[in-house]
Design a protein around this motif. Sequence first.
Motif, PDB file in Angstrom:
ATOM      1  N   GLN A  99       0.815  -1.191   0.000  1.00  0.00           N
ATOM      2  CA  GLN A  99       0.000   0.000   0.000  1.00  0.00           C
ATOM      3  C   GLN A  99       0.854   1.248   0.000  1.00  0.00           C
TER       4      GLN A  99
ATOM      5  N   TYR B  33      -4.829  -2.768  -7.143  1.00  0.00           N
ATOM      6  CA  TYR B  33      -5.160  -2.043  -5.925  1.00  0.00           C
ATOM      7  C   TYR B  33      -6.478  -1.305  -6.106  1.00  0.00           C
ATOM      8  N   TYR B  35      -8.152   2.188  -4.162  1.00  0.00           N
ATOM      9  CA  TYR B  35      -8.040   3.289  -3.224  1.00  0.00           C
ATOM     10  C   TYR B  35      -9.344   4.076  -3.314  1.00  0.00           C
ATOM     11  N   GLN B  37     -11.050   8.172  -2.368  1.00  0.00           N
ATOM     12  CA  GLN B  37     -10.794   9.550  -1.952  1.00  0.00           C
ATOM     13  C   GLN B  37     -12.137  10.222  -1.713  1.00  0.00           C
ATOM     14  N   GLU B  44      -6.921   7.177   0.096  1.00  0.00           N
ATOM     15  CA  GLU B  44      -6.765   6.155   1.144  1.00  0.00           C
ATOM     16  C   GLU B  44      -6.724   4.760   0.515  1.00  0.00           C
ATOM     17  N   PHE B  45      -5.811   3.966   0.978  1.00  0.00           N
ATOM     18  CA  PHE B  45      -5.668   2.592   0.509  1.00  0.00           C
ATOM     19  C   PHE B  45      -6.828   1.732   1.015  1.00  0.00           C
TER      20      PHE B  45
END
Lengths: 112, 114
Positions: A99, B33, B35, B37, B44-45
Motif C-alpha cells: 500500500q 489495488y 483506493y 478519496q 486512502e488505501f
Amino acid sequence: SQKIEQNSEALNIQEGKTATLTCNYTNYSPAYLQWYRQDPGRGPVFLLLIRENEKEKRKERLKVTFDTTLKQSLFHITASQPADSATYLCALGKDSARQLTFGSGTQLTVLP
Amino acid sequence: EPEVTQTPSHQVTQMGQEVILRCVPISNHLYFYWYRQILGQKVEFLVSFYNNEISEKSEIFDDQFSVERPDGSNFTLKIRSTKLEDSAMYFCASSAKGVRETQYFGPGTRLLVL
C-alpha cells in the motif's frame, strides 16, 4: 500513529519561477517516496520515485530530494508553467507492504 | 501508452444497494489495488491483490467490500450494502512485477450514495 504533512494546502507562484513543495513524515520509515500529480476529478499520475538510499532524483524540470534524517522530501518544479497547476501528492511506501500512504496534497497554481 | 481504465465514471445508488466498480488494469501488470478519496480528503488505501488473492487490506475494507478478478483482464470492487459514507471517488491502480512500487492509477469512479 504515522503522519504525512505537505507544507501548505495551496501555493501560488509566478510563471518561470521554481516551485518547491515539502513533504514531512513522522512515525514512519519508508523504503521509498513517490510524488504524484492530481488534476481535479482525475486519478493521481505518477511523476517520480526516490528510494531511501537516494538523495536526489531528476526528470526533466522535476527534482526530488529525500532526507531520511530530517524525514522530509522536497519536490521542485523549475521554470514553472501554468500547465503545471495541479495538486501534488506525496506517497510513502515500504518494501514489506504494497500500500501507498498519501499526504493530503499541495495545490499549486502557476500564475501567467 | 497503456492506461488503467475504470467503468462507470459516475454511479449513483440508493443506500443499502450493491454496487460493482470495474477496472481494467494495464495488461502486463500483476499487482492490483483499490483506493478511495472522499471529497476534499486524502487518497486512502483499501486493498491490494496479487496472484488471485488479497495481499493486504486496510481497516476501511470491511466485510461489506470484496474484490475479484473474474477473468484475465477485469478487476472489480463490490460494495454489498452501500452506506452514505461510501460516497467517494474510487481509484483502481496496477503495478508491474519488478517495479511494483510504481502504481498507475485509473481515472476513477465517482460513487454517490443517496
